[in-house]
Scaffold this active site. Structure first.
Site, PDB file in Angstrom:
ATOM      1  N   HIS A   1      43.580  35.398  33.856  1.00 57.71           N
ATOM      2  CA  HIS A   1      44.297  36.439  34.570  1.00 57.71           C
ATOM      3  C   HIS A   1      45.520  36.959  33.823  1.00 57.71           C
ATOM      4  CE1 HIS A   1      41.799  35.676  38.014  1.00 57.71           C
ATOM      5  NE2 HIS A   1      42.184  34.431  38.073  1.00 57.71           N
TER       6      HIS A   1
ATOM      7  N   GLU B   1      28.708  38.641  35.671  1.00 59.32           N
ATOM      8  CA  GLU B   1      29.248  39.923  35.230  1.00 59.32           C
ATOM      9  C   GLU B   1      28.320  40.661  34.277  1.00 59.32           C
ATOM     10  OE1 GLU B   1      30.973  37.115  35.526  1.00 59.32           O
ATOM     11  OE2 GLU B   1      32.570  37.622  36.939  1.00 59.32           O
TER      12      GLU B   1
END
Length: 174
Positions: A128, A59
């Protein structure tokens, strides 16, 4: 008529890529696989792998490369698979992306969009279930967008891609 959020986002991406050849998309599994939620499905077939780029699982590298692309004329749209995966890119986003226009006295604009699903509902707790959006709202130089309907999503993503400033575009996971 747009039936759901995924269709709205895919349509906005496709239309903006047709309109402006400088719009590129990059992220993990976004090309052949069409993204984890299938938002980019069909775009690599339509625009090719030079404009819809699958990246490694990195990322920080994805965002860092996109910052360079944006500074030199492209309009990258980055997809981070889940909001919880954005942490490795924090330094790039906060120290560089958000500040580069100001740091260069306006010499560089950074027309970059970071798209990422946020919020609960996918039943995968680790990485998440955080609500990280508040952190980005506190950073000068970033615009944070959260659409609540497919109609808003299409319009806001179109506006985000056309913006000369960086936008963090948060999509509801559900």
């Amino acid at each position: 008529m747009i039936a759901n959020m995924v269709q709205a986002l895919n349509q906005a991406l496709s239309q903006e890529m047709e309109r402006d050849p400088q719009v590129v998309i990059l992220g993990e599994d976004i090309g052949v696989d069409g993204g984890v939620f299938r938002v980019t499905e069909g775009l690599v077939q339509k625009f090719g792998s030079r404009r819809v780029m699958d990246t490694p699982l990195a990322e920080s590298g994805i965002v860092g490369a996109a910052i360079g692309m944006a500074a030199f004329g492209l309009r990258p749209v980055v997809e981070i698979q889940f909001m919880g995966f954005i942490y490795p890119a924090f330094n790039q986003i906060i120290s560089h992306l958000a500040r580069l226009r100001n740091r260069t006295r306006g010499r560089f604009t950074i027309p970059l969009v970071i798209r990422t699903p946020y919020g609960a509902g996918v039943r995968a707790l680790e990485h998440h279930s955080e609500s990280t959006e508040a952190l980005f709202c506190q950073i000068p130089g970033l615009t944070v967008v959260v659409p609540s309907t497919p109609f808003e999503a299409k319009g806001l993503l179109t506006a985000a891609i056309r913006s000369d400033d960086p936008v963090v575009f948060l999509e509801p996971s559900r």
